[in-house]
Write a protein that holds these residues in place. Structure first.
Motif, PDB file in Angstrom:
ATOM      1  N   TYR A   1      42.774  38.050  43.249  1.00 36.71           N
ATOM      2  CA  TYR A   1      42.225  38.974  44.236  1.00 36.71           C
ATOM      3  C   TYR A   1      43.328  39.456  45.166  1.00 36.71           C
ATOM      4  CZ  TYR A   1      38.192  36.704  42.259  1.00 36.71           C
ATOM      5  OH  TYR A   1      37.286  36.209  41.356  1.00 36.71           O
TER       6      TYR A   1
ATOM      7  N   GLY B   1      36.183  25.961  41.031  1.00 35.87           N
ATOM      8  CA  GLY B   1      37.296  26.646  41.676  1.00 35.87           C
ATOM      9  C   GLY B   1      38.519  26.805  40.799  1.00 35.87           C
ATOM     10  N   ALA B   2      38.440  26.375  39.534  1.00 34.82           N
ATOM     11  CA  ALA B   2      39.614  26.455  38.652  1.00 34.82           C
ATOM     12  C   ALA B   2      39.937  27.893  38.268  1.00 34.82           C
ATOM     13  CB  ALA B   2      39.376  25.622  37.397  1.00 34.82           C
ATOM     14  N   GLY B   3      38.944  28.769  38.375  1.00 35.66           N
ATOM     15  CA  GLY B   3      39.190  30.162  38.027  1.00 35.66           C
ATOM     16  C   GLY B   3      38.433  30.645  36.797  1.00 35.66           C
ATOM     17  N   LYS B   4      37.404  29.910  36.387  1.00 37.58           N
ATOM     18  CA  LYS B   4      36.663  30.261  35.173  1.00 37.58           C
ATOM     19  C   LYS B   4      35.937  31.596  35.334  1.00 37.58           C
ATOM     20  CE  LYS B   4      34.226  26.472  35.357  1.00 37.58           C
ATOM     21  NZ  LYS B   4      34.731  25.970  36.657  1.00 37.58           N
TER      22      LYS B   4
ATOM     23  N   GLU C   1      27.004  34.797  36.291  1.00 37.99           N
ATOM     24  CA  GLU C   1      26.558  33.619  37.023  1.00 37.99           C
ATOM     25  C   GLU C   1      25.461  34.095  37.988  1.00 37.99           C
ATOM     26  OE1 GLU C   1      29.791  31.874  39.266  1.00 37.99           O
ATOM     27  OE2 GLU C   1      28.931  29.882  39.041  1.00 37.99           O
TER      28      GLU C   1
ATOM     29  N   VAL D   1      44.712  33.817  40.875  1.00 30.13           N
ATOM     30  CA  VAL D   1      43.866  32.619  40.848  1.00 30.13           C
ATOM     31  C   VAL D   1      44.112  31.889  39.525  1.00 30.13           C
ATOM     32  CG1 VAL D   1      41.451  31.899  40.590  1.00 30.13           C
ATOM     33  CG2 VAL D   1      42.080  33.473  42.426  1.00 30.13           C
TER      34      VAL D   1
HETATM   35  P1  ATP Z   1      32.976  27.701  40.048  1.00 30.14           P
HETATM   36  O1  ATP Z   1      32.588  26.781  38.957  1.00 30.14           O
HETATM   37  O2  ATP Z   1      32.878  27.085  41.413  1.00 30.14           O
HETATM   38  O3  ATP Z   1      32.364  29.073  39.944  1.00 30.14           O
HETATM   39  P2  ATP Z   1      35.370  28.811  38.923  1.00 30.14           P
HETATM   40  O4  ATP Z   1      36.238  27.966  38.056  1.00 30.14           O
HETATM   41  O5  ATP Z   1      34.476  29.783  38.267  1.00 30.14           O
HETATM   42  O6  ATP Z   1      34.549  27.878  39.881  1.00 30.14           O
HETATM   43  P3  ATP Z   1      36.278  31.012  40.469  1.00 30.14           P
HETATM   44  O7  ATP Z   1      34.898  31.341  40.915  1.00 30.14           O
HETATM   45  O8  ATP Z   1      36.936  31.903  39.498  1.00 30.14           O
HETATM   46  O9  ATP Z   1      36.348  29.540  39.911  1.00 30.14           O
HETATM   47  O10 ATP Z   1      37.171  30.889  41.773  1.00 30.14           O
HETATM   48  C1  ATP Z   1      38.551  30.567  41.699  1.00 30.14           C
HETATM   49  C2  ATP Z   1      39.190  30.786  43.043  1.00 30.14           C
HETATM   50  O11 ATP Z   1      39.128  32.160  43.365  1.00 30.14           O
HETATM   51  C3  ATP Z   1      38.511  30.047  44.190  1.00 30.14           C
HETATM   52  O12 ATP Z   1      39.526  29.485  45.008  1.00 30.14           O
HETATM   53  C4  ATP Z   1      37.771  31.114  44.927  1.00 30.14           C
HETATM   54  O13 ATP Z   1      37.707  30.829  46.305  1.00 30.14           O
HETATM   55  C5  ATP Z   1      38.603  32.350  44.673  1.00 30.14           C
HETATM   56  N1  ATP Z   1      37.781  33.572  44.694  1.00 30.14           N
HETATM   57  C6  ATP Z   1      36.668  33.792  43.969  1.00 30.14           C
HETATM   58  N2  ATP Z   1      36.169  35.024  44.211  1.00 30.14           N
HETATM   59  C7  ATP Z   1      36.982  35.588  45.129  1.00 30.14           C
HETATM   60  C8  ATP Z   1      37.008  36.854  45.815  1.00 30.14           C
HETATM   61  N3  ATP Z   1      36.080  37.794  45.567  1.00 30.14           N
HETATM   62  N4  ATP Z   1      38.012  37.078  46.704  1.00 30.14           N
HETATM   63  C9  ATP Z   1      38.944  36.141  46.924  1.00 30.14           C
HETATM   64  N5  ATP Z   1      38.985  34.941  46.326  1.00 30.14           N
HETATM   65  C10 ATP Z   1      38.019  34.651  45.446  1.00 30.14           C
END
Ligand code: ATP
Length: 245
Positions: free
Chosen positions: A16, A42-45, A88, A21
């Protein structure tokens, strides 16, 4: 050979406002293959899936769908080229019925709607998702969580995508429901020939469904391989941080 993979992501960095990420991801999904993307919160999936779906512009790297580079292509264009995302949170309309959701999706110009085929594919779809067939006239807001998730998947399938991206089907659902839902992805691949990339929190269940899996930790792929091998993996067993339930 010669057959391009359904999805080939290479050296993808995404995030972002230019801040990554996920960094330099390499992942692929073969035609008709079911691939899991696993990893802690929060891994970025989600960021990875949404970037593949065209919702975010990648910072760098390439995303090839059936051999064609699509990085930076808008989501609605990708949808026309056979990519569907089950987001999601499902993004349903509480006041619309199951049937209305399916009809709306079918009218969006996907392959399934060409030349009046959308009804045929709707029938085929309902055979695969019999629980939806039982509540066609019910409003989405009145469905159970599991039925809502099934509708979100059904709606994505109406356009007969060649690549289906699924973000955390199991969110907020009891494990017993998840055990019923996840195998749908297997059937989608087997019966429709759709290639599937799915994000999932339930690692053990996901590895029963997937052909292969990638484990994403801190924005990078830390482990990958055939699901059967990962099920036995000591590294994965040691990774109790994965949020196993
Ligand atoms: P979860 O299982 O919690 O959904 P995830 O593996 O899908 O986790 P992401 O949702 O991709 O992880 O988030 C990864 C990182 O990106 C996190 O630190 C989150 O705070 C950040 N992030 C997510 N969306 C945004 C956004 N729109 N703007 C800035 N940062 C973001």
């Amino acid at each position: 050979g010669g057959q391009e993979t359904a999805l080939a992501v290479s050296e993808l960095s995404a995030g972002y406002q230019g801040i990554p990420v996920v960094r330099e991801l390499n992942l692929a999904v073969g035609h008709g293959e079911v691939v899991a993307l696993l990893g802690p919160n929060g891994a970025g999936k989600t960021t990875t899936l949404e970037t593949i779906a065209g919702l975010h512009r990648p910072i760098s790297g390439t995303i090839k769908v059936s051999g064609r580079d699509v990085a930076g292509t808008a989501a609605h264009v990708l949808a026309r080229r056979g990519m569907a995302l089950v987001p999601e949170g499902r993004a349903l309309f509480p006041g619309l019925t199951v049937r209305e959701h399916l009809r709306l999706a079918g009218g969006r110009g996907g392959r399934g709607s060409v030349g009046g085929n959308s009804r045929a594919s709707e029938r085929e779809l309902l055979e695969m998702l019999p629980e939806l067939a039982k509540c066609l006239d019910r409003k989405a807001g009145l469905l159970s969580g599991g039925e809502q998730q099934m509708l979100a998947v059904g709606r994505a399938l109406v356009t007969r995508p060649s690549l289906l991206l699924v973000d955390e089907m199991s969110l907020g659902l009891a494990p017993v429901i998840v055990e019923r839902l996840l195998p749908i992805l297997r059937r989608v691949a087997g019966e429709l020939g759709t290639s599937v990339l799915f994000v999932e929190q339930h690692v053990a269940l996901a590895l029963q469904i997937a052909d292969r899996a990638y484990i994403l930790t801190h924005g990078q792929i830390s482990l990958e391989g055939p699901a059967a091998r990962l099920r036995e993996s000591r590294e994965l067993l040691a990774a109790s941080y994965l949020g196993e339930t």
